[in-house]
Design a protein around this motif. Structure first.
Motif, PDB file in Angstrom:
ATOM      1  N   PRO A  14       0.815  -1.218   0.000  1.00 16.24           N
ATOM      2  CA  PRO A  14       0.000   0.000   0.000  1.00 16.24           C
ATOM      3  C   PRO A  14       0.849   1.269   0.000  1.00 16.24           C
ATOM      4  CG  PRO A  14      -0.606  -1.437   1.824  1.00 16.24           C
ATOM      5  CD  PRO A  14       0.484  -2.110   1.110  1.00 16.24           C
ATOM      6  N   VAL A  15       2.012   1.211   0.668  1.00 17.25           N
ATOM      7  CA  VAL A  15       2.870   2.399   0.689  1.00 17.25           C
ATOM      8  C   VAL A  15       3.356   2.706  -0.723  1.00 17.25           C
ATOM      9  CG1 VAL A  15       4.994   3.364   1.601  1.00 17.25           C
ATOM     10  CG2 VAL A  15       3.553   1.960   3.053  1.00 17.25           C
ATOM     11  N   ALA A  16       3.784   1.656  -1.436  1.00 16.94           N
ATOM     12  CA  ALA A  16       4.222   1.860  -2.820  1.00 16.94           C
ATOM     13  C   ALA A  16       3.068   2.365  -3.673  1.00 16.94           C
ATOM     14  CB  ALA A  16       4.772   0.553  -3.383  1.00 16.94           C
ATOM     15  N   ALA A  17       1.877   1.841  -3.412  1.00 20.23           N
ATOM     16  CA  ALA A  17       0.712   2.303  -4.181  1.00 20.23           C
ATOM     17  C   ALA A  17       0.469   3.789  -3.930  1.00 20.23           C
ATOM     18  CB  ALA A  17      -0.525   1.488  -3.783  1.00 20.23           C
ATOM     19  N   LEU A  18       0.633   4.216  -2.662  1.00 13.50           N
ATOM     20  CA  LEU A  18       0.457   5.637  -2.355  1.00 13.50           C
ATOM     21  C   LEU A  18       1.468   6.484  -3.111  1.00 13.50           C
ATOM     22  CD1 LEU A  18      -0.156   5.883   1.477  1.00 13.50           C
ATOM     23  CD2 LEU A  18      -1.668   6.609  -0.352  1.00 13.50           C
ATOM     24  N   ALA A  19       2.717   6.009  -3.120  1.00 12.05           N
ATOM     25  CA  ALA A  19       3.753   6.781  -3.810  1.00 12.05           C
ATOM     26  C   ALA A  19       3.417   6.896  -5.296  1.00 12.05           C
ATOM     27  CB  ALA A  19       5.113   6.114  -3.610  1.00 12.05           C
ATOM     28  N   LEU A  20       2.996   5.782  -5.878  1.00 14.74           N
ATOM     29  CA  LEU A  20       2.657   5.790  -7.300  1.00 14.74           C
ATOM     30  C   LEU A  20       1.494   6.725  -7.578  1.00 14.74           C
ATOM     31  CD1 LEU A  20       3.603   4.315  -9.816  1.00 14.74           C
ATOM     32  CD2 LEU A  20       1.684   2.760  -9.544  1.00 14.74           C
ATOM     33  N   ALA A  21       0.493   6.672  -6.700  1.00 11.16           N
ATOM     34  CA  ALA A  21      -0.673   7.542  -6.882  1.00 11.16           C
ATOM     35  C   ALA A  21      -0.260   9.005  -6.804  1.00 11.16           C
ATOM     36  CB  ALA A  21      -1.720   7.227  -5.812  1.00 11.16           C
ATOM     37  N   TYR A  22       0.654   9.310  -5.891  1.00 11.60           N
ATOM     38  CA  TYR A  22       1.103  10.704  -5.755  1.00 11.60           C
ATOM     39  C   TYR A  22       1.781  11.168  -7.032  1.00 11.60           C
ATOM     40  CZ  TYR A  22       3.547  14.759  -3.929  1.00 11.60           C
ATOM     41  OH  TYR A  22       4.021  16.024  -3.726  1.00 11.60           O
ATOM     42  N   VAL A  23       2.661  10.306  -7.576  1.00  7.86           N
ATOM     43  CA  VAL A  23       3.369  10.690  -8.804  1.00  7.86           C
ATOM     44  C   VAL A  23       2.378  10.906  -9.941  1.00  7.86           C
ATOM     45  CG1 VAL A  23       4.927   9.846 -10.570  1.00  7.86           C
ATOM     46  CG2 VAL A  23       5.556   9.614  -8.195  1.00  7.86           C
ATOM     47  N   LEU A  24       1.424   9.982 -10.062  1.00 12.94           N
ATOM     48  CA  LEU A  24       0.444  10.118 -11.140  1.00 12.94           C
ATOM     49  C   LEU A  24      -0.392  11.374 -10.961  1.00 12.94           C
ATOM     50  CD1 LEU A  24      -0.761   6.474 -11.699  1.00 12.94           C
ATOM     51  CD2 LEU A  24       0.724   7.856 -13.130  1.00 12.94           C
ATOM     52  N   LEU A  25      -0.720  11.657  -9.709  1.00 15.56           N
ATOM     53  CA  LEU A  25      -1.562  12.824  -9.457  1.00 15.56           C
ATOM     54  C   LEU A  25      -0.853  14.106  -9.851  1.00 15.56           C
ATOM     55  CD1 LEU A  25      -4.380  12.781  -8.263  1.00 15.56           C
ATOM     56  CD2 LEU A  25      -3.432  13.686  -6.172  1.00 15.56           C
ATOM     57  N   GLN A  26       0.449  14.136  -9.668  1.00 13.56           N
ATOM     58  CA  GLN A  26       1.188  15.334 -10.054  1.00 13.56           C
ATOM     59  C   GLN A  26       1.062  15.573 -11.540  1.00 13.56           C
ATOM     60  OE1 GLN A  26       2.710  17.424  -7.866  1.00 13.56           O
ATOM     61  NE2 GLN A  26       1.731  16.061  -6.447  1.00 13.56           N
ATOM     62  N   ARG A  27       1.079  14.458 -12.309  1.00 16.48           N
ATOM     63  CA  ARG A  27       0.973  14.629 -13.750  1.00 16.48           C
ATOM     64  C   ARG A  27      -0.400  15.155 -14.137  1.00 16.48           C
ATOM     65  NH1 ARG A  27       4.476  10.477 -16.208  1.00 16.48           N
ATOM     66  NH2 ARG A  27       6.385  10.702 -14.981  1.00 16.48           N
ATOM     67  N   ARG A  28      -1.397  14.669 -13.434  1.00 13.27           N
ATOM     68  CA  ARG A  28      -2.765  15.008 -13.835  1.00 13.27           C
ATOM     69  C   ARG A  28      -3.236  16.325 -13.263  1.00 13.27           C
ATOM     70  NH1 ARG A  28      -7.000  10.390 -13.513  1.00 13.27           N
ATOM     71  NH2 ARG A  28      -8.152  12.288 -13.847  1.00 13.27           N
ATOM     72  N   ARG A  29      -2.381  16.967 -12.520  1.00 12.31           N
ATOM     73  CA  ARG A  29      -2.833  18.157 -11.826  1.00 12.31           C
ATOM     74  C   ARG A  29      -3.368  19.216 -12.768  1.00 12.31           C
ATOM     75  NH1 ARG A  29      -2.441  20.012  -6.638  1.00 12.31           N
ATOM     76  NH2 ARG A  29      -1.144  18.611  -5.525  1.00 12.31           N
ATOM     77  N   THR A  30      -2.820  19.264 -13.978  1.00 11.83           N
ATOM     78  CA  THR A  30      -3.221  20.339 -14.873  1.00 11.83           C
ATOM     79  C   THR A  30      -4.707  20.294 -15.169  1.00 11.83           C
ATOM     80  OG1 THR A  30      -2.567  18.880 -16.656  1.00 11.83           O
ATOM     81  CG2 THR A  30      -1.001  20.556 -15.992  1.00 11.83           C
ATOM     82  N   ARG A  31      -5.345  19.157 -15.042  1.00 17.18           N
ATOM     83  CA  ARG A  31      -6.766  19.135 -15.359  1.00 17.18           C
ATOM     84  C   ARG A  31      -7.623  19.747 -14.270  1.00 17.18           C
ATOM     85  NH1 ARG A  31      -7.638  13.253 -17.698  1.00 17.18           N
ATOM     86  NH2 ARG A  31      -5.743  13.118 -18.903  1.00 17.18           N
ATOM     87  N   TYR A  32      -7.081  19.886 -13.109  1.00 18.85           N
ATOM     88  CA  TYR A  32      -7.934  20.362 -12.024  1.00 18.85           C
ATOM     89  C   TYR A  32      -7.543  21.751 -11.557  1.00 18.85           C
ATOM     90  CZ  TYR A  32      -9.237  15.545 -12.056  1.00 18.85           C
ATOM     91  OH  TYR A  32      -9.667  14.322 -12.445  1.00 18.85           O
ATOM     92  N   ALA A  33      -6.867  22.494 -12.410  1.00 13.06           N
ATOM     93  CA  ALA A  33      -6.485  23.839 -12.010  1.00 13.06           C
ATOM     94  C   ALA A  33      -7.659  24.783 -12.222  1.00 13.06           C
ATOM     95  CB  ALA A  33      -5.291  24.308 -12.826  1.00 13.06           C
ATOM     96  N   VAL A  34      -7.765  25.770 -11.380  1.00 12.60           N
ATOM     97  CA  VAL A  34      -8.846  26.746 -11.468  1.00 12.60           C
ATOM     98  C   VAL A  34      -8.308  27.984 -12.169  1.00 12.60           C
ATOM     99  CG1 VAL A  34     -10.375  28.207 -10.115  1.00 12.60           C
ATOM    100  CG2 VAL A  34      -9.878  25.901  -9.354  1.00 12.60           C
TER     101      VAL A  34
END
Lengths: 328, 315
Positions: A14-34
């Motif tokens: 689960p810790v590795a999954a969290l790290a992976l999710a964090y990295v992916l989320l950084q990439r996708r951040r541009t879609r949720y900018a206001v």
């Protein structure tokens, strides 16, 4: 590192999954900018904080979680642990041949210096005794934890005549047995402890000699005594084959007796070393020291790992508080 | 078929928009103008009529009999050629305007206010020209009657939502000055937000604005949004600048940040008001959460009550 319960290493998933999710989320951040039209004005007010600060805090938290997950699996490491109750007896040959100057300034001074250094390198829990042997073997310093006493005794050694290697072994064995008996806990209101039934403690004899056995009982007969005391003997053959002593008029060669010393060491499950110079002697003593004062033992390192994880988490939280006014 | 239907619906929609706009203007803004001799409050001041000698072929109904009797020569009134009342609308449709958190976006309010102005200057011979600033540059819609101009404004495509505008406000004002040769009314509809975040005078558009007001009557309509004045407390957000595409993470729950930003925007507002006043142009502020028709009506009413400013001595 080995683990007592490797199954719990699954907690790392689960810790590795969290790290992976964090990295992916950084990439996708541009879609949720206001969208915000006056961002240039806002930039004047709020200095841009570099993004690495955010990532650093998160990274530390993930590392802390990883440390906790690893600690859950019971990690073990092979650590060097000092012997709790170990005895080392340093036996130094103080015969006349030790005055030869093939090892500068002369054999005895170099040996004394090396021995003192050796004693200093031993861990605190090892007790040291000193035996000096020439015509006879003499217990110069009984086994003690007082290092200053031991060092002084070594420094005060004077050369004499003759070489009694066997006697040195006998004396050392006797001292080891006596010390084991003296340090055994006494049962309440009983008679004095019996020396014969004392438990042998881990003991070792480091014997340095530069010549043949010329006095006292032979080294071959002392092997059994050493074995009875469970005291392996490590021997150091000291001096060059061309060592000479003399006072001008009469010179006498003083080679070392490799065969006897080797036999003594191998018979008692010790090791044989040769040293032809001060530097080699230092090296030999260092090898012996690391072999006898310490042992490798697998210990559970859960607590240090948990503490490391805690330290990481606290650091991450403090940084986050300082930089972002948030705890997480 | 469907394409035709789709086009139809788009056209109907823009036609509907125009009708609604016209209704709003006529009921709520233009209603105040009824009974006015001029017919329109917005426009350059009427030049005084002049007396000239009668030339054969001129309109005999305009002969001033009193003066003719006194001098013995037929004189008639002649008004300066006023029918060519030029109105120019400069509408900022850059990506920074495509932002709005209240009822509409700033660009929608801008288009509607500009169209309303076009309708208000509707009169025989009056022409309205339109300049559009968007991300690709400056586009001009050739002068046409007020109604047609308002209709054109309601029929525009949606503004491009990102990209740096190729033309700055000062360049657009200079372009407007070059195009509008005759004296008239210029209405600049923009948000006065500069891409570099300048908040203090002198702004880069001040010089061009001054040159424009030397020749024309200028009204600066500033559109803003309540969220631009104050940051709301919504926690951590990632803000995106529509013009540069830059992003930054902002912790809006930090009260110091919100206060500092409010102060900066208040300073910006004061400075822009001072700059527009110094350039001797008129200033109208419309917010996206305002009722733009009411604001415009109030402005028109105030303007009619104080017409002295409008008369200018031209060399």
């Amino acid at each position: 590192m080995t683990f007592t319960d490797p199954l719990f290493l699954l907690a790392l998933v689960p810790v590795a999954a969290l790290a992976l999710a964090y990295v992916l989320l950084q990439r996708r951040r541009t879609r949720y900018a206001v969208r915000f039209a006056t961002l240039p004005m806002l930039d004047r007010v709020a200095p841009t904080r570099p993004r690495w600060r955010r990532h650093l805090a998160t990274g530390l938290v993930l590392l802390a979680l990883g440390a906790f997950a690893t600690a859950a699996a019971g990690p073990e490491m092979r650590l060097r642990v000092p012997y709790e109750r170990a005895t080392v007896i340093v036996a130094i040959d103080v015969s006349g041949s030790m005055e030869a100057q093939d090892v500068p300034p002369d054999r005895l001074t170099a040996a004394k210096g090396a021995a003192v250094e050796f004693v200093r390198e031993l861990p605190e829990t090892v007790q040291v005794g000193v035996v000096a042997f020439a015509e006879e073997a003499e217990l110069v310093a009984p086994v003690t934890a007082d290092r200053a006493l031991v060092e002084n005794s070594i420094q005060n050694l004077q050369s004499d005549g003759g070489t009694a290697i066997g006697e040195a072994v006998f004396a050392s064995a006797a001292e080891v047995v006596r010390q084991a008996a003296a340090s055994r806990p006494t049962p309440e209101g009983d008679t004095a402890p019996d020396a014969d039934t004392a438990d042998p403690i881990p003991a070792r004899l480091v014997l340095l000699s530069d010549g043949f056995n010329t006095a006292g009982r032979s080294p071959a007969s002392s092997v059994q005594a050493a074995l009875d005391a469970e005291m392996p003997v490590s021997t150091i053959a000291y001096g060059t084959p061309s060592g000479v002593i003399g006072n001008g008029a009469r010179t006498q060669s003083a080679p070392a007796d490799d065969e006897t010393l080797r036999m003594l060491a191998e018979g008692t499950t010790g090791h044989f070393y040769r040293a032809e110079s001060g530097a080699e002697l230092d090296q030999v003593y260092e090898d012996i020291g690391s072999a006898i004062g310490w042992r490798t033992e697998t210990t559970l390192v859960t607590t240090p790992l948990v503490l490391i994880g805690l330290a990481l988490a606290i650091t991450a939280t403090a940084l986050s508080l300082r930089w972002f006014s948030r705890l997480v | 078929m469907t394409d035709g239907a789709g086009n139809n619906s788009a056209r109907n929609d823009s036609a509907g928009r125009f009708r609604r706009l016209e209704l709003t203007v006529r009921r709520r803004v233009d209603g105040l103008l009824q009974g006015d001799v001029d017919g329109h409050a917005i426009g350059p001041g009427s030049d005084p009529e002049e007396l000239t000698q009668y030339q054969p072929g001129q309109d005999v109904r305009r002969i001033d009999w009193n003066v003719t009797a006194r001098t013995g020569e037929p004189h008639l009134w002649r008004t300066r050629a006023q029918h060519e009342l030029d109105t120019w609308l400069l509408v900022d449709r850059s990506p920074s305007m495509t932002f709005g958190t209240a009822r509409t976006e700033k660009v929608d309010v801008a288009e509607q206010v500009a169209a309303a102005v076009g309708l208000l200057t509707n009169g025989p011979g009056n022409r309205v020209g339109i300049g559009l600033i968007d991300e690709a540059g400056l586009h001009w819609i050739s002068p046409r009657p007020g109604r047609a101009a308002a209709a054109a404004l309601t029929r525009l495509d949606a503004a491009v939502r990102q990209g740096s505008p190729a033309v700055s406000l000062s360049d657009a004002l200079r372009g407007l000055g070059a195009r509008a040769r005759r004296r008239g009314l210029c209405v600049v509809v923009t948000d006065l937000v500069s891409p570099d975040g300048a908040i203090e005078r002198p702004f880069e558009w001040e010089g061009a604005l001054r040159r424009l007001t030397a020749r024309h009557d200028v009204i600066v309509v500033e559109i803003d949004d309540p969220r631009e004045r104050e940051l709301p407390d919504v926690g951590e957000v990632v803000l995106l600048d529509p013009e540069t595409g830059a992003q930054r993470e902002v912790s809006t729950s930090d009260p110091e940040l919100r206060i500092a930003y409010a102060m900066v925007t208040a300073l910006h507002r004061d400075e822009t008001a001072a700059a527009v006043r110094a350039a001797r142009a008129e200033h109208l502020r419309v917010s996206t959460d305002d009722d733009w028709a009411a604001v415009l009506a109030r402005f028109v009413k105030d303007r009619r009550r104080a017409p002295a400013r409008r008369h200018r001595r031209t060399p």
